[in-house]
Design a protein around this motif. Structure first.
Motif, PDB file in Angstrom:
ATOM      1  N   ASP A 162       0.852  -1.182   0.000  1.00 45.39           N
ATOM      2  CA  ASP A 162       0.000   0.000   0.000  1.00 45.39           C
ATOM      3  C   ASP A 162       0.892   1.238   0.000  1.00 45.39           C
ATOM      4  OD1 ASP A 162      -2.264  -1.566   0.076  1.00 45.39           O
ATOM      5  OD2 ASP A 162      -2.408  -1.505   2.279  1.00 45.39           O
ATOM      6  N   GLU A 163       0.405   2.327  -0.563  1.00 44.56           N
ATOM      7  CA  GLU A 163       1.230   3.537  -0.674  1.00 44.56           C
ATOM      8  C   GLU A 163       1.759   3.979   0.686  1.00 44.56           C
ATOM      9  OE1 GLU A 163       0.952   8.077  -2.505  1.00 44.56           O
ATOM     10  OE2 GLU A 163      -0.625   6.605  -2.918  1.00 44.56           O
ATOM     11  N   ALA A 164       0.946   3.832   1.745  1.00 41.53           N
ATOM     12  CA  ALA A 164       1.372   4.245   3.080  1.00 41.53           C
ATOM     13  C   ALA A 164       2.485   3.356   3.628  1.00 41.53           C
ATOM     14  CB  ALA A 164       0.177   4.220   4.034  1.00 41.53           C
ATOM     15  N   GLU A 165       2.642   2.156   3.035  1.00 43.51           N
ATOM     16  CA  GLU A 165       3.681   1.223   3.493  1.00 43.51           C
ATOM     17  C   GLU A 165       4.950   1.323   2.657  1.00 43.51           C
ATOM     18  OE1 GLU A 165       1.341  -2.267   2.937  1.00 43.51           O
ATOM     19  OE2 GLU A 165       0.681  -2.332   5.041  1.00 43.51           O
ATOM     20  N   GLN A 166       4.930   2.138   1.598  1.00 47.59           N
ATOM     21  CA  GLN A 166       6.111   2.337   0.765  1.00 47.59           C
ATOM     22  C   GLN A 166       6.996   3.400   1.415  1.00 47.59           C
ATOM     23  OE1 GLN A 166       4.300   3.271  -3.010  1.00 47.59           O
ATOM     24  NE2 GLN A 166       4.101   1.123  -3.607  1.00 47.59           N
ATOM     25  N   VAL A 167       7.622   2.999   2.513  1.00 49.72           N
ATOM     26  CA  VAL A 167       8.415   3.918   3.334  1.00 49.72           C
ATOM     27  C   VAL A 167       9.779   3.304   3.619  1.00 49.72           C
ATOM     28  CG1 VAL A 167       6.401   4.979   4.410  1.00 49.72           C
ATOM     29  CG2 VAL A 167       7.431   2.950   5.455  1.00 49.72           C
ATOM     30  N   ALA A 168      10.713   4.158   4.006  1.00 53.09           N
ATOM     31  CA  ALA A 168      12.044   3.703   4.402  1.00 53.09           C
ATOM     32  C   ALA A 168      11.949   3.055   5.778  1.00 53.09           C
ATOM     33  CB  ALA A 168      13.013   4.881   4.424  1.00 53.09           C
ATOM     34  N   ALA A 169      12.046   1.748   5.799  1.00 54.74           N
ATOM     35  CA  ALA A 169      11.949   0.979   7.042  1.00 54.74           C
ATOM     36  C   ALA A 169      12.535  -0.396   6.791  1.00 54.74           C
ATOM     37  CB  ALA A 169      10.488   0.860   7.496  1.00 54.74           C
ATOM     38  N   ASP A 170      12.781  -1.138   7.859  1.00 51.38           N
ATOM     39  CA  ASP A 170      13.281  -2.511   7.759  1.00 51.38           C
ATOM     40  C   ASP A 170      14.584  -2.587   6.952  1.00 51.38           C
ATOM     41  OD1 ASP A 170      10.998  -3.716   9.146  1.00 51.38           O
ATOM     42  OD2 ASP A 170       9.859  -3.135   7.363  1.00 51.38           O
ATOM     43  N   GLY A 171      15.420  -1.594   7.158  1.00 50.77           N
ATOM     44  CA  GLY A 171      16.724  -1.573   6.507  1.00 50.77           C
ATOM     45  C   GLY A 171      16.778  -0.707   5.260  1.00 50.77           C
ATOM     46  N   LEU A 172      15.650  -0.458   4.632  1.00 58.32           N
ATOM     47  CA  LEU A 172      15.631   0.399   3.445  1.00 58.32           C
ATOM     48  C   LEU A 172      15.885   1.845   3.850  1.00 58.32           C
ATOM     49  CD1 LEU A 172      12.578  -1.024   1.467  1.00 58.32           C
ATOM     50  CD2 LEU A 172      14.939  -0.958   0.649  1.00 58.32           C
TER      51      LEU A 172
END
Length: 354
Positions: A162-172
């Motif tokens: 989902d667009e809201a989950e396309q975030v810098a997280a989990d190492g990204l």
């Protein structure tokens, strides 16, 4: 002595022969269903003029490809292993990796892995992936795929968030997340067709099948190769020119684009492409057969690309395979893949029919 000379003369005058066994088509009997392959020739969409392709223009093509329901989508991109070879043998492939390969190092720095380690870890993760991965699992897998040198597969994972989950997280990192955002809006057919379709179908990766190791032929070719190829391209054949001119008419609406894909995959267009390029080069006489070195490069490249497709499906016999590739490759892919024992060619015209 006369007998020996006569025999030698007869040998040198021997006629060409056909293969003793014709592998074309699907062998009988076959243990199970054949692997069915649809080779879709395409224009390189990011090379079209700005605004030539409007939002929605690919919708009818995508709908029909979705109905074909491929299990595997192969794209004209060099995989991580191929890019690694291009970098390690850089003197043979000057500038090629820089042109065709994304740098995996930013992802590898985060992962603390080498590229082979990231590649193997990504393969393992894909094998174990749940039917409905969490956002965390998709982001972690996207990071591994970037490190493995498989950015289009990373983009496919990103597209299914989902667009809201396309975030810098989990190492990204922010930079890596931004690079994935840019890939999703790219005009490249790998994004516009393969990633879009793969996300619709819920696929977990794309098969990368491009190969530029045949560029080593260029490294050892005479300095006249470039000008010889240019002289081949400069030759004009009205019949060929008319066909290529007709191809430019298929823009402006989903219906026209659909018809355009049927046209550039037709035997008429494919023959014109060969007659105006590689076939013409093969027929060009010159003292050093320089033009035929260009043909050797092209044939080697296509053989290795089709071998990559066969390898990518090797653990899924009977799969439905969609290959998205520059239109000038199509006739060669069809001919080479038709030699496989258990592969069946699928008609683009029938799949894209109204």
């Amino acid at each position: 002595m006369l007998t020996t000379l006569t025999a030698f003369a007869a040998l040198t005058l021997a006629q060409a022969t056909e293969p003793g066994i014709d592998f074309s088509g699907v062998q009988e009997p076959l243990g199970g269903e054949p692997t069915r392959v649809l080779v879709l020739g395409t224009a390189h969409l990011n090379q079209l003029p700005e605004g030539a392709l409007n939002p929605g223009d690919l919708d009818l093509v995508l709908d029909r490809l979705e109905a074909f329901a491929p299990d595997i989508i192969a794209v004209e991109s060099i995989g991580g292993r191929g890019c690694d070879e291009l970098r390690r043998y850089e003197p043979l492939y000057e500038g090629v990796a820089e042109s065709y390969c994304r740098d995996p190092q930013p992802a590898l720095d985060v992962l603390g892995m080498s590229q082979p380690e990231a590649y193997l870890a990504a393969r393992t993760r894909l094998f174990e992936l749940a039917d409905a991965p969490s956002a965390t699992e998709r982001r972690q897998l996207a990071l591994l795929l970037l490190g493995a040198g498989e950015p289009w597969s990373a983009a496919l994972q990103w597209a299914q968030l989902d667009e809201a989950e396309q975030v810098a997280a989990d190492g990204l990192t922010d930079a890596l997340a931004a690079s994935l955002d840019r890939m999703l809006v790219s005009r490249n057919e790998n994004a516009a067709l393969a990633v879009t379709l793969g996300a619709r179908l819920g696929l977990d990766h794309l098969a990368t099948m491009d190969d530029h190791t045949a560029d080593s032929i260029y490294a050892f070719a005479p300095g006249t190769l470039g000008e010889t190829i240019q002289s081949v391209w400069a030759q004009s054949d009205p019949a060929v020119d008319d066909v290529h001119a007709e191809a430019t008419n298929y823009l402006g609406s989903p219906e026209l684009v659909l018809a355009g894909y049927r046209f550039i995959n037709s035997p008429r267009y494919q023959r014109a492409t060969i007659d105006g390029d590689f076939g013409l080069a093969a027929a060009t006489p010159d003292n050093d057969a320089v033009a035929r070195q260009y043909v050797s490069w092209w044939q080697t490249r296509n053989l290795r690309m089709t071998a990559n497709i066969v390898e990518a499906t090797g653990n899924q016999p009977g799969a439905r395979v969609l290959v998205i590739v520059g239109a000038s490759h199509k006739a060669y892919f069809d001919a080479y893949l038709d030699q496989m024992h258990d592969w069946e060619l699928v008609s683009v015209d029938e799949v894209l029919a109204d």
